[in-house]
Design an enzyme around this catalytic site. Sequence first.
Site, PDB file in Angstrom:
ATOM      1  N   HIS A  76       0.856  -1.182   0.000  1.00 38.74           N
ATOM      2  CA  HIS A  76       0.000   0.000   0.000  1.00 38.74           C
ATOM      3  C   HIS A  76       0.894   1.235   0.000  1.00 38.74           C
ATOM      4  O   HIS A  76       1.789   1.355   0.826  1.00 38.74           O
ATOM      5  CB  HIS A  76      -0.909   0.016   1.236  1.00 38.74           C
ATOM      6  N   TYR A 205      -8.766   5.646   7.654  1.00 33.52           N
ATOM      7  CA  TYR A 205      -8.806   6.000   9.074  1.00 33.52           C
ATOM      8  C   TYR A 205      -9.763   7.171   9.178  1.00 33.52           C
ATOM      9  O   TYR A 205      -9.473   8.250   8.667  1.00 33.52           O
ATOM     10  CB  TYR A 205      -7.422   6.415   9.579  1.00 33.52           C
ATOM     11  N   PRO A 294      -3.487   0.393  18.638  1.00 33.71           N
ATOM     12  CA  PRO A 294      -3.284  -0.091  17.270  1.00 33.71           C
ATOM     13  C   PRO A 294      -3.426   0.966  16.172  1.00 33.71           C
ATOM     14  O   PRO A 294      -3.178   0.679  15.008  1.00 33.71           O
ATOM     15  CB  PRO A 294      -4.372  -1.158  17.116  1.00 33.71           C
ATOM     16  N   LYS A 298       1.764   0.015  14.744  1.00 38.24           N
ATOM     17  CA  LYS A 298       3.180  -0.093  15.113  1.00 38.24           C
ATOM     18  C   LYS A 298       3.542  -1.365  15.875  1.00 38.24           C
ATOM     19  O   LYS A 298       4.723  -1.703  15.987  1.00 38.24           O
ATOM     20  CB  LYS A 298       3.598   1.117  15.967  1.00 38.24           C
ATOM     21  N   TYR A 386       4.432   6.366   9.825  1.00 38.44           N
ATOM     22  CA  TYR A 386       3.587   5.204   9.522  1.00 38.44           C
ATOM     23  C   TYR A 386       4.377   4.138   8.756  1.00 38.44           C
ATOM     24  O   TYR A 386       4.255   2.944   9.031  1.00 38.44           O
ATOM     25  CB  TYR A 386       2.370   5.647   8.710  1.00 38.44           C
TER      26      TYR A 386
HETATM   27  C1  PHB Z   1      -5.669  -4.412  10.517  1.00 39.33           C
HETATM   28  O1  PHB Z   1      -5.832  -4.573   9.293  1.00 39.33           O
HETATM   29  O2  PHB Z   1      -5.981  -5.279  11.338  1.00 39.33           O
HETATM   30  C2  PHB Z   1      -5.107  -3.114  11.009  1.00 39.33           C
HETATM   31  C3  PHB Z   1      -4.593  -2.207  10.089  1.00 39.33           C
HETATM   32  C4  PHB Z   1      -4.093  -0.991  10.542  1.00 39.33           C
HETATM   33  C5  PHB Z   1      -4.121  -0.687  11.892  1.00 39.33           C
HETATM   34  C6  PHB Z   1      -4.610  -1.589  12.808  1.00 39.33           C
HETATM   35  C7  PHB Z   1      -5.117  -2.808  12.368  1.00 39.33           C
HETATM   36  O3  PHB Z   1      -3.661   0.537  12.313  1.00 39.33           O
END
Ligand code: PHB
Length: 392
Positions: A76, A205, A294, A298, A386
């Site tokens: 990505h 997000y 989460p 990280k 990130y």
């Molecule tokens: C996930 O796909 O489980 C996932 C992706 C990004 C995050 C947290 C979890 O920041």
Amino acid sequence: MTTTVRTRVAIVGAGPAGLLLSHLLAKAGIESVVIDQRTREEIETTIRAGILEQGTVAILDSIGPASRARTVGHRHDGIELRFDGEGHRIDFAALVDRGVWLYPQHEVLKDLIAARLADGQDLRFGVTAERVEDADTARPRIVAVDAEGAPLVIDAEFVVGADGSRSVVRGAVTGSSTGGYFREYPFAWFGVLCEAPPSAPELIYSNSANGFALISQRSATVQRMYFQCDPDVDPNSFTEAQLWEELQARVPGVDLQEGPIFQRDVLRFRSFVAFELRKGRAALVGDAAHTVPPTGAKGMNLAVADVVVLERALRALLLDGDERLIDAYAETALRRIWKAQHFSWWMTSMLHVAPGASDFDRLRQLGELSTVVESEAGRTYLAEAYTGWPLA
Ligand code: PHB
């Protein structure tokens, strides 16, 4: 009858940190034993997060073709930050010439376990560590109980706690099983796995007046999504229709592709850093040393970064008798850990709506989000953090 095993490095925990460490040590000619109280099946099927930093993928390349991160995972080159009903792309490739891979942690674990076993690693499942003894000496040991309930002692030259947030090894390092810097959040994530096509090409997000949501993916047919919830919510208190309503209300302007939800879970989150990461011949890596919420993706990446630093220090110590790097381990690892703590806290506080937030809090948050997406410097900071700071 107590069985005693001797090795150079005794590793508690067959998660990403413990398995990767045993792999890197083996490449350097340093033998280890890895134990975990869970079964192989449990380790390989527990659903965890899915984003790998570019540097993490580069390290996993060292396990050879067994690492399927690049072939099965998906690169990505950006994410979408969404607020006030509009999406804003953070273009990692253009901003920092880096990317991330979406490849779930349990797949990383399957790859690592298969590779370690093929390599003849002494890897024991169902073995529970009870305590660490003599961490202050050159012969520390782990006292454990094996899968049949019989006592097992692992005599080593160094002991590593890669045993997660409820670490047993932590007590020997910090003097207490909990000792650390700690922050709790007044919300959690409600996670679902569903059978549906992706709703967007990249992760979203989303900050909304109804709270946070993350629209993530697993494959062309399975998606992972989360929405902010009360930490005490019962996962079974929602019907599927209610779950879709909750999710959809947090991503206004996105048309979510719905489908059967086949798994649901509530993830409580907190920030934690142990007061000490190493004492004598014992050290902590990964979630045993720290946990992050989460939102910054990280967790596993930070574990890998710890392992890179510790493995180099163990090589110097055990192959050359040079103690300088192990003496510097905590300080070196903590520099990245606190940067990641900050980033994870920042993403969390910028995107979630705290219970009881005032109009001022909401409008300030929208101001912050605008500041980030409208400024190249702001977007670049987010992209750097990130995708992951370069590994030492
Ligand atoms: C996930 O796909 O489980 C996932 C992706 C990004 C995050 C947290 C979890 O920041």
